[in-house]
Design a protein around this motif. Structure first.
Motif, PDB file in Angstrom:
ATOM      1  N   GLU A   8      -4.197  -6.069  -5.686  1.00  0.00           N
ATOM      2  CA  GLU A   8      -5.478  -6.327  -4.995  1.00  0.00           C
ATOM      3  C   GLU A   8      -6.035  -5.023  -4.458  1.00  0.00           C
ATOM      4  N   GLU A   9      -5.126  -4.118  -4.047  1.00  0.00           N
ATOM      5  CA  GLU A   9      -5.541  -2.871  -3.384  1.00  0.00           C
ATOM      6  C   GLU A   9      -6.043  -1.828  -4.380  1.00  0.00           C
ATOM      7  N   LEU A  40       0.830  -1.211   0.000  1.00  0.00           N
ATOM      8  CA  LEU A  40       0.000   0.000   0.000  1.00  0.00           C
ATOM      9  C   LEU A  40       0.867   1.265   0.000  1.00  0.00           C
ATOM     10  N   HIS A  98      -0.203  -8.710   2.831  1.00  0.00           N
ATOM     11  CA  HIS A  98      -0.075  -9.520   1.618  1.00  0.00           C
ATOM     12  C   HIS A  98       1.309 -10.178   1.549  1.00  0.00           C
TER      13      HIS A  98
HETATM   14 ZN    ZN Z   1      -6.004  -4.066   2.103  1.00  0.00          ZN
END
Ligand code: ZN
Ligand code: ZN
Length: 386
Positions: free
Chosen positions: A138-139, A83, A106
């Motif tokens: 995914e984020e 992130l 992750h």
């Molecule tokens: Zn997340």
């Protein structure tokens, strides 16, 4: 059947991988180092096929069982991306990249699925085929969707898919899951309100967009309180409010507001997509201005399939003694796309008493590794008994 002994043995090695990935976080589709590391390990484990570049930087590997009388293939998926957060854990293996951080665990997901892949390659104690799936982005980037668009399910004839996420606040290595809608659909909107700028002391000669947009922010709350059926789950949050004026004495000509809508059903999702523009355009018209609304569909609702959820819960119960029913989560999950294509289930594994995911002090708990890896291995060995 508790945690597998092999994973207690592998724990130091898997922990080392996890911390290495933690120290080198990569965002969205930019998981070049992580993907290369994953592919290299999968090859070293002796997987039958390792393919890179599925969904841009995604990695897929095939592990064949001792036999294949069942003809069945199970997909196991982990996410690899970090992130855009400045890490504040103070760990000796903290991010070496300022502004990038594995704040959702992750790193742990990738390491646990690698651990399971190593074990499954060693033992092959199953009848059928396992496909391990490592996805980027995914984020918010839809890496899972891109892997599906690249033909993931058909190319490897995947019959069922499983996913796992760590969950802070739950005892380490405990499991929770729920059937049906589990994670929310995540849609976003950007609204530009136009009026007539001018002198702050002469508001009657302007069409004040700050007042207009402020009313729109309040009116948008009626989507939840007045439009949605009160027994439904829906969130509407305005998260950004920007004017082009930096002055104390200028009424700006435009204001842009941004926000997100989270829903658990198609019905609520469609309602929000209809009402957000109506509300903003209606409020703008009331004040003599106009609104340009861009409503963007994001991840769909993540729906766990009944049969696979029951199976996943029974495996979790065997691994850690119990499996709770998880509450609904209004966050989104890219795994939703995989579950739209194939039956499967997504489970939460406890991360202990840590900061919540997406917090700068969050860290994946390595003590969860044996339970997480065992769950992966048991999913395979019990679903494809040899
Ligand atoms: Zn997340
Ligand atoms: Zn996550």
């Amino acid at each position: 059947m508790p945690v597998k002994n092999r994973f207690a043995e592998l724990l130091p090695e898997i922990t080392e991988w996890r911390r290495d990935i933690h120290e080198n976080p990569e965002i969205l589709f930019e998981t070049h180092r992580t993907s290369a590391l994953v592919a290299e390990k999968l090859k070293a484990f002796g997987c039958d096929e390792v393919v890179e570049g599925i969904g841009r930087t995604g990695v897929v590997a095939v592990i064949k069982g001792k036999s294949n009388k069942s003809g069945k293939t199970i997909g196991l998926r982990a996410d690899m991306d970090a992130l855009p957060i400045l890490e504040a854990t103070g760990l000796d293996y903290a991010s070496k990249t300022p502004g990038a951080m594995h704040a959702c665990g992750h790193d742990g997901h990738t390491a646990m699925l690698l651990g399971a892949a190593k074990y499954l390659s060693e033992t092959r104690n199953f009848d059928g085929t396992v496909v391990v799936i490592f996805q980027p982005a995914e984020e918010g980037g839809g890496g899972g969707r891109e892997m599906c668009e690249d033909g993931l399910m058909d190319r490897w004839s995947i019959d069922e898919v499983y996913g796992m996420h760590n969950w802070p606040g739950k005892p380490v290595g405990s499991f929770s899951i729920r059937a049906g809608a589990f994670f929310a659909a995540t849609d976003t909107f950007e609204v530009t309100m136009k009026g007539l700028g001018g002198h702050a002391a002469k508001p009657h000669e302007t069409v004040d967009t700050t007042v207009m947009a402020s009313n729109a922010v309040l009116a948008l709350q009626t989507l939840v309180s007045r439009n949605a059926d009160p027994v439904q789950n829906i969130v509407c949050s305005v998260t950004s409010f920007e004017t082009e004026s930096k002055a104390f004495n200028v009424i700006p000509e435009t204001v842009t507001i941004k926000g997100t809508v989270r829903t658990m059903s198609t019905e609520m999702r469609d309602l929000a997509a209809k009402r957000v523009p109506e509300i903003c355009e209606g409020v703008a018209a009331t004040f003599g201005g106009s609104a340009e609304v861009n409503y963007m569909k994001g991840y769909p609702v993540m729906v766990n399939h009944e049969e696979q959820t029951e199976f996943a819960a029974s495996v979790a119960t065997k691994v850690s003694g119990a499996c709770e029913e998880a509450p609904l989560v209004m966050g989104g999950e890219d795994f939703a796309y995989l579950l739209e294509e194939r039956p499967g289930a997504y489970i939460l594994v406890g991360n202990g008493d840590t900061a919540m995911v997406h917090h700068p002090e969050y860290n994946f708990n390595d003590e969860a590794i044996p339970a997480g890896c065992s769950w992966w291995a048991e999913i395979v060995e019990q679903r494809l008994p040899s």
